[in-house]
Design a protein around this motif. Sequence first.
Motif, mmCIF file in Angstrom:
data_model
loop_
_atom_site.group_PDB
_atom_site.id
_atom_site.type_symbol
_atom_site.label_atom_id
_atom_site.label_comp_id
_atom_site.label_asym_id
_atom_site.label_seq_id
_atom_site.Cartn_x
_atom_site.Cartn_y
_atom_site.Cartn_z
ATOM 1 N N THR A 112 0.838 -1.201 0.000
ATOM 2 C CA THR A 112 0.000 0.000 0.000
ATOM 3 C C THR A 112 0.876 1.256 0.000
ATOM 4 O OG1 THR A 112 -1.796 -1.151 1.118
ATOM 5 C CG2 THR A 112 -1.792 1.234 1.264
ATOM 6 N N ASP A 171 -5.937 -2.080 -4.987
ATOM 7 C CA ASP A 171 -5.379 -2.478 -3.693
ATOM 8 C C ASP A 171 -6.322 -3.472 -3.017
ATOM 9 O OD1 ASP A 171 -3.853 -2.719 -1.442
ATOM 10 O OD2 ASP A 171 -3.682 -0.569 -1.052
ATOM 11 N N GLU A 172 -5.982 -4.730 -3.102
ATOM 12 C CA GLU A 172 -6.759 -5.829 -2.524
ATOM 13 C C GLU A 172 -8.233 -5.809 -2.935
ATOM 14 O OE1 GLU A 172 -5.938 -6.921 1.447
ATOM 15 O OE2 GLU A 172 -3.848 -6.275 1.367
HETATM 16 MG MG LIG Z 1 -2.014 -2.831 2.233
#
Ligand SMILES: [Mg+2]
Lengths: 342, 256
Positions: B47, B180-181
Motif C-alpha cells: 500500500t 489495492d486488494e
Molecule cells: Mg495494504
Amino acid sequence: MRLGLLLVAGVGYLLPAALSSYQTFEFTQVFIYAVALLGLNILIGYNGQFSLGHGAFYAIGAYTTAIMTTRWDIPYGWAIIAAGALSLVVGFLFGLPALRFEGLYLALATFALALATPQVLKYFDTWTGGSQGIVLDKPSVPLGLPISADQYLYYLSLTVLVILLLLAHNLLRGRAGRAITAIRDNPIAAEAMGVNAALYKSLTFGVSAMYTGIAGALGALAVAFVAPDTFSAFLSINFLVGSVVGGVASISGAIFGGAFIEFVPTYAQEISRAAPWAIFGLTLIIFMYVMPTGVAGLIRRVAAALARSMASEQPAPDSQTAAAEAAEGNRGSARAVLGKPD
Amino acid sequence: MAGNDALLVVQDIVVRFSGIVALDGVTFEVEAGKIVGLIGPNGAGKTTLFNCLSCLYRPVNGAITFAGRSLLGLPRYRIAEMGICRTFQNLALFSTMSVLENVMLGVHSRTRTGFLSQALRLPQARREESFIHDQAMQAISFLSLEHLAGHPAAGLPYGTLKRIEIARALAGAPKLLLLDEPAGGLNHEEVTELVGLLREIRDRLKVTVLLVEHHMNLVMQVSDRVVVLDFGRKIAEGPPAQVQRNAEVIRAYLGR
Ligand SMILES: [Mg+2]
Ligand SMILES: Nc1ncnc2c1ncn2[C@@H]1O[C@H](COP(=O)(O)OP(=O)(O)O)[C@@H](O)[C@H]1O
C-alpha cells in the motif's frame, strides 16, 4: 428544487399586498439573511469547512455599499456587485492560508476574524465613520413603480435571493458541486479523482464569502445605516445558528434559517431581554442532537414519508427507497458535517 | 521512453516512517497491456508503494517514471489526469453520494468546466455534464451495477462497494489501474467473477493493471508477472509459476 424555487418566488412576489410596512421590512431581512446563510451552507454543509466569522464578510459587503454610495455617489446596483466581488476576493485570500487549518482550528481562526471586525471598522474611521457609522439613502423606486421604498427593497432582496438560489443550485448539482461535496466526504479520494482540493476549498470559501457579502450590501441598503457594533461576533454566531436550524447541507434551509434569525429573537425579546440568546443556545443544542438535518431535512423526510404512504397500495417499497430514507440521516446532517473527527 | 515498453518504472524507492523502513530500494517495471501482481505478507509495503504512485507519500530516494514522465513532486490531483487511477484497500467512497455520483467523480480528471460556467449552466457545462453522465454509466454497466446507480453508496454490501471503486477508477479512463486488494472481503463466487473482470479490463479496455492482492489463487490465475515484496524489499519477480516455487517467497509466507 425548481418547484420550490417557483413557490418561493410566487408567494414572495405576491406577499407584500398582505403585509404592513413593518412586516415588509421583516421579510426583507429574512431574504437578506437567507442569502447570507446560503453562503454559509455552501461552505459548511457542502464543503465541510467551518466558519464562525461570516459576520466579517457581511460587514465587508455592508461597508463597501455604504462607502461607495455615500462617498463616491456610485449607483447602489454597482455597489452591490462590487461588494460581492470584494468579498469573493477577500474570502478566497482568507481561504488560502485557512487550508492549513482543519476543524477546530479553522473555527478559531474565523472566530478571531469575527472578533476583530468591529475594532477594525472603528480603526479606519476616515473611511468608515468610526463608531458613528454611515447613514445611507434608501434606494428610490425606479420607473415610477407604484410601490413604497420599503416594498422596493423587499422586491430587490427577493430577486437577488431567487437569482442566487438558482446559481447555488446549478453550481452544487454539477461537476464543481460534486467535487465540493467529495472534498467534504473524503478529501484523499477526491484528490485521487483529480480534484484540486486546495483550489476548490479556497474558491468555495470565496463564493461563500461573496454570498454573505452581497447579503451585507442589501442589509446596509435595507437598514440605511451601518455601524461597527452591528457586526460583532454575535452576528457570526447568529448566522451559524440559523444555518444549523435551517439545515446546513441544503439550499432551501437558508430560507428557514433566515426566518429563524429574523423572527425568533424578536418574539423571544417579548419574554425577557436575555431570552433571545438563551433560546438561540437551546435551539442550537436541540437541533444538533435531535434534528441534525434542520428544518429542510425534516421537510424532506416528511415529504418522503407522505410519498410512500400514498404509494402504499402498490407493492411494498423497494429497497431503493428504504435505503434512500436511511441515507437521509447521513446526507446533510449537521452532526455528520460539524462533528467529523479531524 | 528509452526504447522499452514499460509504462511504469519504479526505481530504487525508499520510504521511511519514523524508525521503520517501509520501502527499501524497490525497483520494478510494469509493461503496458499486462496485469502485474504485487504480493507480499502484511506490512510488506504494498500500500505504501501505491501511495507513492498517488503522490500521497514522497519517497526519500528513488525515481518513479510513468509514460516517460517523472511522478515525483507532482501534486496529488495531477495523477489521475496523467492516467493513473486507483482503488483503496480500506474503501474511500463518498458516503453521502449515490453510486452514480461517486462514479461521476471518476470523470472529473477528464473534464474542465469550473464554477462560473457551472453556476450559469453555460452550453459547455451542459455538454460536459452529459459526457460525464455517459462515461459514468458506461463504467457502471461494465461492472453490472446499473440497478444501483441511484442508490446511496453508504449501506451497500462490502463486495459491491469494492466494485463501485473499480467503476469509479475506470471512469477516469486510466492507462494504469492500481487495485489495492480488490478481493478483500469477497466470497468465493465474487472472486471468480473478479478473475473474468480483470481479464476484460486488460483485454477489452486495454488498461494495464497493477494488482495488490492477498488471494494467491487469484493473483496466480490472472497475473502476467508477479513482484514479491517482504519487509519493504523485492525478494522475487517473474511469471506466476516460477514465483510460486521460489524458496524465499515460500519462506516469507510460511515464516509468519
Ligand atoms: Mg495494504
Ligand atoms: N502513514 C504511515 N505511518 C507510519 N507507518 C506506516 C504508514 N503507512 C504504512 N506504515 C508502515 O509501513 C509498513 C508497510 O505498510 P503497508 O504499505 O500498509 O503494507 P501492506 O500494504 O503491504 O500490508 C508497515 O509496517 C506499516 O505499519
